[in-house]
Scaffold this active site. Structure first.
Site, PDB file in Angstrom:
ATOM      1  N   SER A  78      88.778  48.338 -55.254  1.00 44.98           N
ATOM      2  CA  SER A  78      89.052  47.160 -54.422  1.00 44.98           C
ATOM      3  C   SER A  78      90.270  47.421 -53.540  1.00 44.98           C
ATOM      4  O   SER A  78      90.317  46.965 -52.396  1.00 44.98           O
ATOM      5  CB  SER A  78      89.299  45.935 -55.295  1.00 44.98           C
ATOM      6  OG  SER A  78      88.170  45.657 -56.069  1.00 44.98           O
TER       7      SER A  78
ATOM      8  N   HIS B 142      81.347  48.383 -58.146  1.00 43.56           N
ATOM      9  CA  HIS B 142      81.199  47.376 -59.208  1.00 43.56           C
ATOM     10  C   HIS B 142      79.725  46.977 -59.352  1.00 43.56           C
ATOM     11  O   HIS B 142      79.203  46.878 -60.462  1.00 43.56           O
ATOM     12  CB  HIS B 142      81.979  46.097 -58.868  1.00 43.56           C
ATOM     13  CG  HIS B 142      83.471  46.232 -58.841  1.00 43.56           C
ATOM     14  ND1 HIS B 142      84.232  45.800 -57.788  1.00 43.56           N
ATOM     15  CD2 HIS B 142      84.344  46.720 -59.742  1.00 43.56           C
ATOM     16  CE1 HIS B 142      85.517  46.007 -58.038  1.00 43.56           C
ATOM     17  NE2 HIS B 142      85.619  46.585 -59.223  1.00 43.56           N
TER      18      HIS B 142
ATOM     19  N   ARG C   5      85.789  56.074 -63.208  1.00 38.40           N
ATOM     20  CA  ARG C   5      85.690  56.849 -61.973  1.00 38.40           C
ATOM     21  C   ARG C   5      86.210  58.260 -62.142  1.00 38.40           C
ATOM     22  O   ARG C   5      85.672  59.202 -61.623  1.00 38.40           O
ATOM     23  CB  ARG C   5      86.489  56.152 -60.857  1.00 38.40           C
ATOM     24  CG  ARG C   5      85.760  54.970 -60.305  1.00 38.40           C
ATOM     25  CD  ARG C   5      86.685  54.055 -59.586  1.00 38.40           C
ATOM     26  NE  ARG C   5      87.606  53.425 -60.531  1.00 38.40           N
ATOM     27  CZ  ARG C   5      88.317  52.351 -60.247  1.00 38.40           C
ATOM     28  NH1 ARG C   5      88.257  51.821 -59.053  1.00 38.40           N
ATOM     29  NH2 ARG C   5      89.105  51.815 -61.143  1.00 38.40           N
TER      30      ARG C   5
ATOM     31  N   LYS D  73      99.693  38.625 -61.115  1.00 39.05           N
ATOM     32  CA  LYS D  73      99.219  39.306 -59.910  1.00 39.05           C
ATOM     33  C   LYS D  73      98.856  38.291 -58.844  1.00 39.05           C
ATOM     34  O   LYS D  73      98.318  37.232 -59.154  1.00 39.05           O
ATOM     35  CB  LYS D  73      97.978  40.149 -60.232  1.00 39.05           C
ATOM     36  CG  LYS D  73      98.307  41.478 -60.863  1.00 39.05           C
ATOM     37  CD  LYS D  73      97.071  42.357 -60.831  1.00 39.05           C
ATOM     38  CE  LYS D  73      97.222  43.570 -61.732  1.00 39.05           C
ATOM     39  NZ  LYS D  73      95.929  44.173 -62.038  1.00 39.05           N
TER      40      LYS D  73
HETATM   41  P1  ADP Z   1      89.570  48.030 -59.103  1.00 38.80           P
HETATM   42  O1  ADP Z   1      90.551  47.026 -58.581  1.00 38.80           O
HETATM   43  O2  ADP Z   1      90.199  49.364 -59.449  1.00 38.80           O
HETATM   44  O3  ADP Z   1      88.356  48.180 -58.260  1.00 38.80           O
HETATM   45  P2  ADP Z   1      88.645  46.219 -61.229  1.00 38.80           P
HETATM   46  O4  ADP Z   1      89.629  45.705 -62.206  1.00 38.80           O
HETATM   47  O5  ADP Z   1      88.104  45.221 -60.282  1.00 38.80           O
HETATM   48  O6  ADP Z   1      89.199  47.521 -60.527  1.00 38.80           O
HETATM   49  O7  ADP Z   1      87.440  46.967 -61.961  1.00 38.80           O
HETATM   50  C1  ADP Z   1      86.701  46.433 -63.001  1.00 38.80           C
HETATM   51  C2  ADP Z   1      85.938  47.542 -63.687  1.00 38.80           C
HETATM   52  O8  ADP Z   1      85.098  48.225 -62.753  1.00 38.80           O
HETATM   53  C3  ADP Z   1      86.798  48.633 -64.329  1.00 38.80           C
HETATM   54  O9  ADP Z   1      86.142  49.031 -65.515  1.00 38.80           O
HETATM   55  C4  ADP Z   1      86.766  49.746 -63.312  1.00 38.80           C
HETATM   56  O10 ADP Z   1      86.981  50.996 -63.912  1.00 38.80           O
HETATM   57  C5  ADP Z   1      85.351  49.611 -62.789  1.00 38.80           C
HETATM   58  N1  ADP Z   1      85.180  50.123 -61.435  1.00 38.80           N
HETATM   59  C6  ADP Z   1      85.890  49.798 -60.339  1.00 38.80           C
HETATM   60  N2  ADP Z   1      85.430  50.452 -59.249  1.00 38.80           N
HETATM   61  C7  ADP Z   1      84.400  51.238 -59.694  1.00 38.80           C
HETATM   62  C8  ADP Z   1      83.531  52.188 -59.066  1.00 38.80           C
HETATM   63  N3  ADP Z   1      83.662  52.498 -57.777  1.00 38.80           N
HETATM   64  N4  ADP Z   1      82.584  52.784 -59.816  1.00 38.80           N
HETATM   65  C9  ADP Z   1      82.518  52.514 -61.135  1.00 38.80           C
HETATM   66  N5  ADP Z   1      83.305  51.648 -61.795  1.00 38.80           N
HETATM   67  C10 ADP Z   1      84.229  51.011 -61.088  1.00 38.80           C
END
Ligand code: ADP
Length: 171
Positions: A128, A17, A90, A41
């Site tokens: 996450s 992130h 990703r 959630k």
């Molecule tokens: P997650 O729970 O899958 O980590 P989130 O809802 O917190 O997802 O993610 C928010 C945004 O960040 C989404 O657009 C997701 O695709 C992106 N994202 C999550 N992890 C990564 C990563 N490792 N690299 C790039 N983008 C990411």
């Protein structure tokens, strides 16, 4: 002024992130990282904890602001004057859902575009939920979680894991 919104659950924020935040912050004048609260959630970290962790790991970025909302994203963006939603991609598996969401958001708010940034190679597999799962084992979260919040994240994962084990024993 070009304002972008980076929405997500950030439960907790990962280095994947943060990489997207740093890159988006260098493209736009202002970036609002918004914790999207979903009443259905049950997150591991509260809304305030997630906001606080994001603030700490982005304190070096002057044009990044942190917020939380339970509004419809397209409405939130309109209220904040945002013109672009930033998303991290990703893998192809992220794409279908994100493509659909981008079209829906544009339908609701025609001024709103979605910009996809590809994940950095090192973080392609990182989410996450991977952090929440790995953290239950005795491995360092250092490659996945920003240093400022590692202790707090590790402690919470352990305490939730312990509680689940205890609950499991009682049933
Ligand atoms: P997650 O729970 O899958 O980590 P989130 O809802 O917190 O997802 O993610 C928010 C945004 O960040 C989404 O657009 C997701 O695709 C992106 N994202 C999550 N992890 C990564 C990563 N490792 N690299 C790039 N983008 C990411």
């Amino acid at each position: 002024m070009k304002i972008a919104i980076y929405p997500g659950s950030f439960d907790p924020i990962t280095k994947g992130h943060l990489n997207i935040i740093e890159r988006a912050a260098s493209i736009f004048d202002r970036l609002i990282v918004c914790v999207m609260v979903n009443a259905e959630k049950q997150p591991m970290f509260s809304r305030a904890e997630r906001e606080n962790m994001i603030r700490r790991v982005t304190s070096h970025l002057q044009n990044v602001e942190v917020d939380a909302s339970d509004e419809l994203l397209a409405e939130y963006a309109r209220r904040k004057g945002g013109c672009v939603i930033v998303k991290g991609l990703r893998a192809v598996s992220d794409f279908e859902h994100e493509f659909q969401m981008a079209l829906i958001n544009r339908n609701i708010n025609p001024q709103l575009d979605t910009m996809f940034l590809t994940a950095e190679h090192d973080y392609m597999y990182l989410s996450s939920s991977v952090v929440r799962e790995l953290g239950t084992y005795p491995v360092s979260l250092d490659p996945y979680v920003p240093a400022e919040i590692i202790d707090e994240v590790t402690a919470r994962i352990h305490s939730v894991h312990e509680r689940r084990i205890q609950d499991g024993k009682q049933h």
